[in-house]
Design an enzyme around this catalytic site. Structure first.
Site, short mmCIF file in Angstrom:
data_model
loop_
_atom_site.label_atom_id
_atom_site.label_comp_id
_atom_site.label_asym_id
_atom_site.label_seq_id
_atom_site.Cartn_x
_atom_site.Cartn_y
_atom_site.Cartn_z
N ARG A 193 0.64 -1.26 -0.16
CA ARG A 193 0.16 0.20 0.01
C ARG A 193 0.66 1.33 -0.44
NH1 ARG A 193 -2.90 -3.30 -0.14
NH2 ARG A 193 -5.23 -3.94 0.27
N SER A 237 -11.05 -0.76 3.47
CA SER A 237 -10.56 -1.35 4.33
C SER A 237 -9.59 0.41 4.92
CB SER A 237 -8.51 -2.18 4.57
OG SER A 237 -9.12 -3.46 4.04
N GLU A 296 -5.31 3.37 6.69
CA GLU A 296 -5.21 2.92 5.17
C GLU A 296 -5.61 4.21 4.13
OE1 GLU A 296 -6.01 0.90 1.71
OE2 GLU A 296 -6.04 -0.57 3.06
N1 EPU Z 1 -10.77 -11.54 9.61
C1 EPU Z 1 -11.33 -11.21 10.61
N2 EPU Z 1 -13.15 -10.53 10.53
C2 EPU Z 1 -13.44 -9.56 10.01
C3 EPU Z 1 -12.45 -9.41 9.18
C4 EPU Z 1 -11.28 -10.43 8.98
O1 EPU Z 1 -11.71 -12.31 11.61
O2 EPU Z 1 -14.09 -8.97 10.29
C5 EPU Z 1 -10.28 -11.92 9.33
C6 EPU Z 1 -10.16 -13.73 8.03
O3 EPU Z 1 -11.16 -14.80 8.29
C7 EPU Z 1 -9.44 -13.29 7.40
C8 EPU Z 1 -7.92 -12.30 7.61
O4 EPU Z 1 -8.97 -11.34 8.83
O5 EPU Z 1 -8.18 -14.82 8.08
C9 EPU Z 1 -7.69 -11.21 6.47
O6 EPU Z 1 -9.07 -11.55 6.29
P1 EPU Z 1 -8.97 -10.68 4.76
O7 EPU Z 1 -8.96 -12.05 3.84
O8 EPU Z 1 -10.59 -10.30 4.68
O9 EPU Z 1 -8.56 -9.62 4.39
P2 EPU Z 1 -8.08 -7.93 4.97
O10 EPU Z 1 -6.42 -8.87 5.60
O11 EPU Z 1 -8.92 -8.13 5.74
C10 EPU Z 1 -6.95 -7.35 3.16
C11 EPU Z 1 -6.94 -5.89 2.17
C12 EPU Z 1 -8.37 -5.88 1.15
C13 EPU Z 1 -8.16 -7.40 0.50
C14 EPU Z 1 -8.29 -7.78 1.06
C15 EPU Z 1 -8.18 -9.66 0.36
C16 EPU Z 1 -5.92 -4.60 3.08
C17 EPU Z 1 -5.73 -3.43 4.31
N3 EPU Z 1 -7.03 -5.23 3.17
O12 EPU Z 1 -8.44 -7.45 3.65
O13 EPU Z 1 -8.08 -4.41 0.51
O14 EPU Z 1 -9.70 -7.20 -0.82
O15 EPU Z 1 -7.15 -7.81 1.96
O16 EPU Z 1 -7.04 -9.71 -0.66
O17 EPU Z 1 -4.79 -5.15 3.11
C18 EPU Z 1 -8.66 -2.27 0.25
O18 EPU Z 1 -7.50 -1.86 0.64
O19 EPU Z 1 -9.26 -1.38 0.28
C19 EPU Z 1 -9.26 -3.61 0.85
C20 EPU Z 1 -10.50 -3.97 0.83
#
Ligand code: EPU
Length: 339
Positions: A164, A238, A334
């Protein structure tokens, strides 16, 4: 160039915050940028340059001039046997661009389907999702300097992409504007990244093999099931970054929290899922007035209607404080705070 006075910025930010711009100018062609640079009410009075408004939280009205990136267009600049190089204007919608490339069966951007925003902002954040980043398919971009009025081509290395992150958040912050981006896409030997579990599950549920199109379709379905549509519910994806911490800190934390999602980074640090931390702290789906963290993805701050920037920011700080208290981890936004 079209000028407006005291214009609402609500249509131009995905939180739907009704902050006012003292003056708003729509830059509808690349040529407008050079004119705007020397216009007395133009760059000299610029407070804000707005792209898709999908990564900003407007905390106050914006004095001076706000310029909106609105030039569009795309064309193939060159082709080899295996690659096509496509130049896309900064004002093109990101998802429309991804779908255009998917329809041609050009590989590279499919995992980045349905990310809100415009093409010119994508390199600034080095947008990423489902195991892929913009940097993976990036060739170069054209950058207009406010100081000199000259256009420079910046290579992949010169953009200094990180998580990012890029040079446009560091040394080149506010120094100019990205005019267009050239993507390097594959025509035949696609590298298909399906390692992200949710993609495999979605493809299996659909009974489909991995392809440029099926991955794009799967990502769209996954995102639609978890992430609120900004046209329906104001949000900016996010809100916080996933924090990267020293491996020993994460190991200690995981002892008392065995389900903590961890992503080793190869540099000795480990990223942990901010959404998980926020959910554990009790904020998932919890609403206070018109603001809250989304019920299906706790990392997404939501405007349920009519919330102001300061109200949204106050909520983000409540979440930040409570995660700090419970886990000792600081969550860094972010999203850019304006005003
Ligand atoms: N999780 C939870 N509770 C929640 C959300 C997530 O326990 O409410 C856990 C999930 O179960 C999983 C882990 O956290 O084990 C990761 O969750 P997820 O796959 O949804 O991805 P994220 O790390 O929360 C990142 C990006 C997103 C992107 C997704 C998919 C960042 C800050 N965010 O989210 O990007 O879509 O991965 O690759 O890196 C954005 O930047 O606006 C965005 C949506």
């Amino acid at each position: 160039m079209i000028w407006e006075e005291h214009a609402s910025l609500a249509p131009y930010n995905t939180f739907g915050i009704d902050a006012k711009a003292e003056r708003l100018v729509h830059l509808e062609t690349e040529a407008c940028v050079a004119d705007y640079r020397i216009h007395p009410k133009g760059y000299a009075q610029q407070t804000l340059l707005i792209s898709g408004g999908s990564n900003m939280l407007l905390c106050a009205d914006v004095p001076g001039t706000t310029a909106r990136i609105a030039w569009t267009g795309q064309h193939i600049v060159r082709e080899t046997d295996d690659h096509v190089f496509v130049q896309v204007a900064a004002g093109e919608n990101w998802h429309d661009t991804v779908r255009y490339t998917v329809e041609q069966d050009w590989g590279g951007l499919q995992n980045l389907s349905l990310i809100p925003g415009l093409v010119g902002a994508a390199p600034v954040q080095n947008i990423g999702a489902y195991g892929v980043e913009l940097a993976d398919s990036f060739d170069s971009l054209r950058f207009f300097s406010w100081e000199t009025g000259e256009i420079q081509t910046l290579s992949h290395a010169e953009c200094a992409f990180g998580y990012r992150d890029s040079i446009f958040k560091g040394p080149l912050k506010d120094k100019g504007v990205i005019l267009s981006v050239i993507f390097r896409l594959t025509k035949h030997s696609h590298v298909l990244k399906t390692s992200y579990g949710a993609i495999q599950d979605e493809l299996a549920a659909r009974g489909q093999e991995a392809s440029v199109r099926s991955i794009s379709d799967a990502v769209i379905a996954i995102r639609q099931s978890k992430l609120p549509d900004p046209k329906v519910l104001g949000n900016s994806g996010s809100f916080f970054k996933n924090p990267a911490l020293p491996a020993e800190v994460v190991a200690a934390l995981a002892k008392s929290n065995p389900t903590l999602p961890q992503y080793p980074q190869g540099d000795g640090s480990v990223k942990v899922a901010a959404g998980w931390l926020i959910e554990q702290a009790g904020w998932k789906g919890k609403r206070i007035g018109q603001v809250g963290m989304h019920a299906h993805q706790a990392l997404v701050l939501v405007n349920y209607g009519g919330a102001t920037g300061p109200e949204l920011w106050a909520h983000a700080q409540r979440v930040q404080d409570s995660v700090k208290e419970q886990f000792g981890i600081h969550l860094e936004p972010e999203v850019n705070l304006i005003g």
